[in-house]
Write a protein that holds these residues in place. Structure first.
Motif, PDB file in Angstrom:
ATOM      1  N   PHE A  65      32.876 -41.853  33.874  1.00 41.12           N
ATOM      2  CA  PHE A  65      31.259 -42.380  34.241  1.00 41.12           C
ATOM      3  C   PHE A  65      31.013 -44.179  34.290  1.00 41.12           C
ATOM      4  CE2 PHE A  65      28.717 -43.782  30.586  1.00 41.12           C
ATOM      5  CZ  PHE A  65      29.882 -43.716  29.683  1.00 41.12           C
ATOM      6  N   LYS A  66      32.034 -44.565  33.624  1.00 34.79           N
ATOM      7  CA  LYS A  66      31.598 -45.957  33.265  1.00 34.79           C
ATOM      8  C   LYS A  66      31.883 -46.647  34.700  1.00 34.79           C
ATOM      9  CE  LYS A  66      33.696 -46.705  28.932  1.00 34.79           C
ATOM     10  NZ  LYS A  66      33.836 -45.128  28.459  1.00 34.79           N
ATOM     11  N   ASP A  67      32.354 -46.099  35.665  1.00 31.68           N
ATOM     12  CA  ASP A  67      32.197 -46.663  37.165  1.00 31.68           C
ATOM     13  C   ASP A  67      30.685 -46.724  37.563  1.00 31.68           C
ATOM     14  OD1 ASP A  67      34.949 -46.694  37.733  1.00 31.68           O
ATOM     15  OD2 ASP A  67      34.847 -44.660  38.404  1.00 31.68           O
ATOM     16  N   GLY A 126      42.314 -47.374  27.967  1.00 32.23           N
ATOM     17  CA  GLY A 126      42.038 -46.435  29.222  1.00 32.23           C
ATOM     18  C   GLY A 126      41.012 -46.626  29.962  1.00 32.23           C
ATOM     19  N   ASP A 127      39.831 -45.928  29.810  1.00 35.92           N
ATOM     20  CA  ASP A 127      38.700 -45.941  30.733  1.00 35.92           C
ATOM     21  C   ASP A 127      37.926 -47.349  31.157  1.00 35.92           C
ATOM     22  OD1 ASP A 127      38.991 -43.303  31.328  1.00 35.92           O
ATOM     23  OD2 ASP A 127      37.519 -42.462  29.966  1.00 35.92           O
ATOM     24  N   THR A 128      37.791 -47.964  30.129  1.00 32.23           N
ATOM     25  CA  THR A 128      36.994 -49.158  30.385  1.00 32.23           C
ATOM     26  C   THR A 128      37.576 -50.147  31.228  1.00 32.23           C
ATOM     27  OG1 THR A 128      35.877 -48.975  28.241  1.00 32.23           O
ATOM     28  CG2 THR A 128      35.746 -50.894  29.236  1.00 32.23           C
ATOM     29  N   SER A 142      29.625 -39.014  23.104  1.00 32.67           N
ATOM     30  CA  SER A 142      29.014 -40.456  22.645  1.00 32.67           C
ATOM     31  C   SER A 142      30.165 -41.078  22.105  1.00 32.67           C
ATOM     32  CB  SER A 142      27.576 -40.372  21.895  1.00 32.67           C
ATOM     33  OG  SER A 142      26.519 -40.081  22.648  1.00 32.67           O
ATOM     34  N   GLY A 143      30.326 -42.287  22.222  1.00 36.13           N
ATOM     35  CA  GLY A 143      31.366 -43.402  21.448  1.00 36.13           C
ATOM     36  C   GLY A 143      30.661 -44.488  20.905  1.00 36.13           C
ATOM     37  N   ASN A 144      30.439 -45.431  21.753  1.00 32.07           N
ATOM     38  CA  ASN A 144      29.907 -46.705  21.402  1.00 32.07           C
ATOM     39  C   ASN A 144      28.187 -46.485  21.799  1.00 32.07           C
ATOM     40  OD1 ASN A 144      31.542 -48.582  20.477  1.00 32.07           O
ATOM     41  ND2 ASN A 144      32.521 -48.655  22.283  1.00 32.07           N
ATOM     42  N   PHE A 145      27.781 -45.385  22.092  1.00 25.99           N
ATOM     43  CA  PHE A 145      26.347 -45.065  21.971  1.00 25.99           C
ATOM     44  C   PHE A 145      25.631 -45.904  23.192  1.00 25.99           C
ATOM     45  CE2 PHE A 145      21.908 -45.285  20.314  1.00 25.99           C
ATOM     46  CZ  PHE A 145      21.701 -43.850  19.801  1.00 25.99           C
ATOM     47  N   GLY A 146      26.429 -46.397  24.258  1.00 28.16           N
ATOM     48  CA  GLY A 146      25.803 -47.049  25.630  1.00 28.16           C
ATOM     49  C   GLY A 146      25.060 -46.042  26.353  1.00 28.16           C
ATOM     50  N   ASN A 147      25.960 -44.697  26.492  1.00 33.15           N
ATOM     51  CA  ASN A 147      25.334 -43.667  27.403  1.00 33.15           C
ATOM     52  C   ASN A 147      23.950 -43.223  26.800  1.00 33.15           C
ATOM     53  OD1 ASN A 147      25.098 -41.909  29.415  1.00 33.15           O
ATOM     54  ND2 ASN A 147      27.182 -41.125  29.226  1.00 33.15           N
ATOM     55  N   VAL A 148      24.127 -42.566  25.679  1.00 36.32           N
ATOM     56  CA  VAL A 148      23.041 -42.005  25.296  1.00 36.32           C
ATOM     57  C   VAL A 148      21.938 -42.938  24.957  1.00 36.32           C
ATOM     58  CG1 VAL A 148      23.466 -41.925  22.843  1.00 36.32           C
ATOM     59  CG2 VAL A 148      22.181 -40.163  23.861  1.00 36.32           C
ATOM     60  N   GLU A 206      28.711 -35.086  32.416  1.00 39.24           N
ATOM     61  CA  GLU A 206      30.158 -35.115  32.680  1.00 39.24           C
ATOM     62  C   GLU A 206      30.714 -36.594  32.764  1.00 39.24           C
ATOM     63  OE1 GLU A 206      32.940 -32.657  35.894  1.00 39.24           O
ATOM     64  OE2 GLU A 206      32.010 -34.284  36.726  1.00 39.24           O
ATOM     65  N   THR A 207      31.433 -36.841  31.647  1.00 37.66           N
ATOM     66  CA  THR A 207      31.876 -38.343  31.709  1.00 37.66           C
ATOM     67  C   THR A 207      33.404 -38.673  32.281  1.00 37.66           C
ATOM     68  OG1 THR A 207      32.493 -38.052  29.379  1.00 37.66           O
ATOM     69  CG2 THR A 207      30.291 -38.858  29.828  1.00 37.66           C
ATOM     70  N   ALA A 208      33.865 -37.482  32.554  1.00 33.80           N
ATOM     71  CA  ALA A 208      35.375 -38.003  33.112  1.00 33.80           C
ATOM     72  C   ALA A 208      35.937 -36.758  33.851  1.00 33.80           C
ATOM     73  CB  ALA A 208      36.342 -38.328  31.898  1.00 33.80           C
TER      74      ALA A 208
HETATM   75  C1  LIG Z   1      33.394 -44.305  27.557  1.00 34.20           C
HETATM   76  C2  LIG Z   1      33.328 -43.097  27.470  1.00 34.20           C
HETATM   77  C3  LIG Z   1      32.611 -42.234  26.537  1.00 34.20           C
HETATM   78  C4  LIG Z   1      31.552 -42.811  25.511  1.00 34.20           C
HETATM   79  O1  LIG Z   1      30.525 -43.416  25.998  1.00 34.20           O
HETATM   80  P1  LIG Z   1      29.644 -44.440  25.060  1.00 34.20           P
HETATM   81  O2  LIG Z   1      28.750 -45.084  26.092  1.00 34.20           O
HETATM   82  O3  LIG Z   1      30.780 -45.396  24.667  1.00 34.20           O
HETATM   83  O4  LIG Z   1      28.932 -43.558  24.171  1.00 34.20           O
HETATM   84  C5  LIG Z   1      32.564 -40.753  26.674  1.00 34.20           C
HETATM   85  N1  LIG Z   1      33.242 -39.952  27.672  1.00 34.20           N
HETATM   86  C6  LIG Z   1      34.278 -40.855  28.622  1.00 34.20           C
HETATM   87  C7  LIG Z   1      35.028 -40.147  29.486  1.00 34.20           C
HETATM   88  C8  LIG Z   1      34.173 -42.155  28.436  1.00 34.20           C
HETATM   89  O5  LIG Z   1      35.160 -42.922  29.171  1.00 34.20           O
END
Ligand SMILES: *Cc1c(COP(=O)(O)O)cnc(C)c1O
Length: 479
Positions: A119-121, A150-152, A263-269, A425-427
């Protein structure tokens, strides 16, 4: 509609800044994060108009939302930038973030059909075009330095490749990424992309980035910048798909939906929180974590406790393996009232208590307010994710990745009460083949266009874990 386009810091710096002033910045000078002075409120007539626009064009919906926050890019230019970014060619479908219905009241929102299948794209592709536009306009250049596991990194490289005025220096731990993730980065042949494979682990890469950025003279001389998740433009780009998901899932604007967000870094939510503050009818924002449950602990107890490196677990949803959530400060500032008093308290919590005690606990009165913001949370284990992947495949013939499985598992834990829930769906599963094989007994499908990715020629430089070596490389190759 009245709207604010000045930005302030969560720790109180109120120097008026426009969008273009903060676009290329990381932290505010006082160590805080940038937020708009106020969130524009979307009235009923506007929401109705946007529903019509969203049905025709994701890019035009993005333009409407972004314009409320960006006063210093002429509208014709901004519209051209979003239309160039959000195309079916780049994101696979004209809807850009389409829904996949699982059962009545439950759907996935597909955010991961961009070039790197995560989803970072969605945000990074826009950031690439915004950076190029702003740098050309100023006649400046920027050298982006980052560390990735990885993703970023791959999303950043695919967004910045070939862009005028930008060079990317991306550090990754040599031999430690999955072959697919490594190939996504190392197969890029663009002259402005530099893959530095560091002889060390991810923490070594991050330490080098910190050391280079702390050398202020070097940083200024070589115009070093970053694209990390605290960048406001990235967060803003993510607000759009909450609106797009809502309009697809509902018939009228009287309905409410919930979102479950891995969620990881809380950017998405946090982007979902901003959409809700703007007036999007969101019932619940369901924060899903893995074993690294910093956020789940906070939303259950009001206690925010940064983890030590040795308490940060390597999991099967690695993009959520965080020791602290770098965007979280934005939410706390809003929770406390988004004003000068809130900034004072935020500075105390993040600028003093965390450095001193490794965390903080909100007062009962402060914590009580979390309910008004729609947040709930939960976490999953590796066994939960594997079971969820298997179950989703068996019941719906849909294959999900381990991060999306975190979201779905936690969403189900909250009972899906009466409101449609969209799980983000984030990946795509192909990025995490090992866990998929464990769950399903076979490799996940590979989307068209990614056949043979791992055997393409690779372009990277192996380097010792030394900030001096990295600095020398930047000095030689920078714009
Ligand atoms: C970065 C990432 C997350 C976490 O998103 P945050 O914005 O950091 O909360 C979740 N899933 C995937 C696949 C990611 O690449």
């Amino acid at each position: 509609m009245e709207h604010s386009v000045n930005y302030l810091s969560t720790r109180g710096d109120e120097t008026p800044r426009g969008f273009s002033d903060i676009l290329l910045e990381g932290l505010a000078p006082d160590g805080g994060l940038y937020l708009p002075e106020r969130y524009p409120r979307v009235d009923a007539a506007t929401l109705e108009r946007w529903r019509g626009i969203a049905a025709a064009s994701y890019a035009d919906l993005a333009f409407e939302i972004l314009s409320l926050y960006i006063a210093d890019i002429p509208p014709v230019d901004l519209r051209a930038l979003v239309r160039k970014t959000y195309t079916a060619e780049v994101f696979g479908t004209p809807e850009i973030t389409p829904l996949k219905q699982l059962e009545p009241g439950l759907a996935l929102q597909a955010l991961s059909n961009g070039p790197t299948l995560a989803f970072k794209d969605v945000a990074m592709q826009l950031l690439g075009n915004l950076f190029e536009y702003e740098l050309v306009r100023r006649g400046e250049t920027l050298n982006i330095l980052g560390a990735t596991s990885g993703d970023t990194g791959s999303a950043a490289e695919h967004a910045m490749r070939g862009k005028q005025g930008v060079r990317v220096f991306m550090l990754s731990p040599h031999g430690r990424m999955s072959p697919f993730q490594q190939a996504q980065m190392f197969s890029l042949q663009d002259a402005n992309i530099h893959n530095l494979a560091i002889e060390g682990v991810f923490d070594d890469c991050q330490d080098i980035v910190k050391a280079v950025s702390n050398d202020l003279a070097f940083k200024r001389r070589h115009r070093i910048g970053t694209v990390n998740s605290i960048n406001w433009a990235r967060l803003l780009a993510q607000v759009v798909y909450y609106f797009a998901g809502y309009f697809q899932a509902t018939e009228t604007n009287d309905e409410r939906v919930s979102f479950a967000v891995p969620s990881g870094n809380f950017g998405n939510v946090c982007a979902g929180h901003v959409a809700r503050m703007m007036g999007l009818p969101i019932e619940r924002l369901i924060v899903a974590t893995n074993e690294n449950d910093v956020l789940d602990e906070f939303f259950r107890t009001g206690r925010y406790r940064v983890r030590a490196a040795c308490d940060t677990h390597e999991t099967s949803s690695p993009s959520m393996d965080i020791s602290k959530a770098s965007n979280f400060e934005r939410f706390v500032f809003d929770l406390l009232g988004h004003d000068a008093n809130a900034a004072r308290r935020t500075r105390q919590l993040f600028g003093e208590e965390i450095p001193r005690n490794g965390g903080f606990t909100l007062s009962a009165g402060e914590f009580e307010r979390v309910r008004d913001f729609g947040f709930v949370s939960g976490k999953s284990t590796h066994a939960d994710r594997v079971a969820t992947i298997r179950d989703t495949r068996a019941r719906f013939s849909v294959t999900i990745d381990p991060h999306t499985a975190d979201g779905l598992k936690v969403a189900r834990g909250h009972g899906l009460p009466g409101f449609t829930t969209l799980v983000l769906e984030t990946a795509l599963p192909i990025k995490f083949a090992a866990t998929l094989i464990e769950a399903l007994g076979h490799e996940p499908e590979r989307p068209a266009g990614y056949e043979g990715l791992e055997s393409l020629p690779k372009r990277f430089t192996v380097m010792p874990a030394s900030s001096e070596a990295v600095k020398a490389c930047i000095a030689e190759n920078c714009v």
